[in-house]
Scaffold this motif. Structure first.
Motif, PDB file in Angstrom:
ATOM      1  N   CYS A 177     -10.009  49.716 108.570  1.00  0.00           N
ATOM      2  CA  CYS A 177      -8.943  48.811 109.006  1.00  0.00           C
ATOM      3  C   CYS A 177      -9.480  47.411 109.292  1.00  0.00           C
ATOM      4  CB  CYS A 177      -8.266  49.377 110.252  1.00  0.00           C
ATOM      5  SG  CYS A 177      -7.322  50.897 109.983  1.00  0.00           S
ATOM      6  N   LYS A 181      -8.612  43.815 107.505  1.00  0.00           N
ATOM      7  CA  LYS A 181      -8.068  42.726 108.322  1.00  0.00           C
ATOM      8  C   LYS A 181      -8.893  41.454 108.160  1.00  0.00           C
ATOM      9  CE  LYS A 181      -4.969  41.373 111.318  1.00  0.00           C
ATOM     10  NZ  LYS A 181      -3.535  41.324 110.935  1.00  0.00           N
ATOM     11  N   TYR A 211      -1.890  49.059 106.617  1.00  0.00           N
ATOM     12  CA  TYR A 211      -1.980  49.116 108.077  1.00  0.00           C
ATOM     13  C   TYR A 211      -1.094  50.222 108.659  1.00  0.00           C
ATOM     14  CZ  TYR A 211      -4.137  44.500 107.527  1.00  0.00           C
ATOM     15  OH  TYR A 211      -4.947  43.452 107.158  1.00  0.00           O
ATOM     16  N   PHE A 220      -7.382  47.523 115.645  1.00  0.00           N
ATOM     17  CA  PHE A 220      -7.666  46.092 115.582  1.00  0.00           C
ATOM     18  C   PHE A 220      -8.311  45.542 116.860  1.00  0.00           C
ATOM     19  CE2 PHE A 220      -4.109  45.634 112.232  1.00  0.00           C
ATOM     20  CZ  PHE A 220      -5.012  45.888 111.215  1.00  0.00           C
TER      21      PHE A 220
END
Length: 225
Positions: A177, A181, A211, A220
């Motif tokens: 992730c 990002k 996501y 995150f």
């Protein structure tokens, strides 16, 4: 499909090469014995064999000029989606069968990949993917630069000797992730200039599907600096 799939595909090739060296009746018998237990690691590896076979096939060569032109046909997309879905289901089934509930993120990754590939069933899937292909071709140099700059989010402690250890690796999903990002932060601000508003929408939709499928929002805040 992210660094997990890439690592497993590379590992598959390496392990298959070791199986093929000095192939004999005894080696084939060993292979058959290995596959007799449903949780032998070879059964995880075989989930990725269709992709490996496709990658070295004559059929795959047709994708090279298409990629260079930023074009993908509907049959080509369908083929890739079918390969991806079959692999994802095989991977999901292996994790359900052989990896315990003490590794919840492995199961989330497996199911998340199936969820992500549901975009293939949408009526506008081809048009959206075509926009992504065309935009990616236009921004190839930018994507290459961003791939290098976001590589710090990729794992450096992967054990290539065991595919099961690879998928159980702590923080694997977080790293996936966070890598995406950081990649987004590098390239997305330039999409409007190079690909227009439609390109921005196509890329944002694609990223949001990643996501959502992998429940990245909870990771995150813990991304490495």
């Amino acid at each position: 499909m992210a660094w997990i799939a890439a690592c497993l595909l590379a590992l598959t090739v390496a392990i298959l090469a070791s199986y093929m060296q000095g192939a004999s009746a005894g080696a084939i018998e060993d292979f058959e014995d290995a596959t007799s237990s449903p949780c032998e690691e070879i059964n995880l590896i075989t989930c990725f064999l269709p992709f490996v076979a496709f990658a070295v096939s004559d059929e795959a060569k047709d994708y090279t000029p298409a990629r260079a032109k930023g074009v993908i046909t509907q049959p080509q997309l369908t083929r890739l989606c079918d390969l991806g879905n079959d692999t994802a289901i095989c991977f999901r089934d292996y994790t359900k069968r052989c990896i315990g509930s003490e590794h919840p993120e492995v199961h989330l990754t497996a199911q998340g990949t199936i969820d992500f590939l549901q975009f293939c069933t949408k009526p506008d899937a081809h048009s959206k993917v075509q926009k992504l292909f065309s935009c990616a071709q236009t921004m190839e140099a930018i994507h290459n630069r961003c791939a290098k700059s976001s590589s710090s989010m990729l794992p450096t402690d992967v054990d290539p000797s065991s595919p099961t250890a690879m998928v159980k690796r702590p923080n694997a999903l977080r790293d996936l992730c966070c890598h995406v990002k950081k990649y987004e932060g590098c390239y997305l601000p330039e999409v409007q200039t190079h690909c227009g508003a439609e390109g921005v929408t196509a890329n944002q939709d694609f990223l949001q599907r990643i996501y959502t499928s992998y429940q990245c929002s909870k990771h995150f805040p813990n991304c490495p600096a």
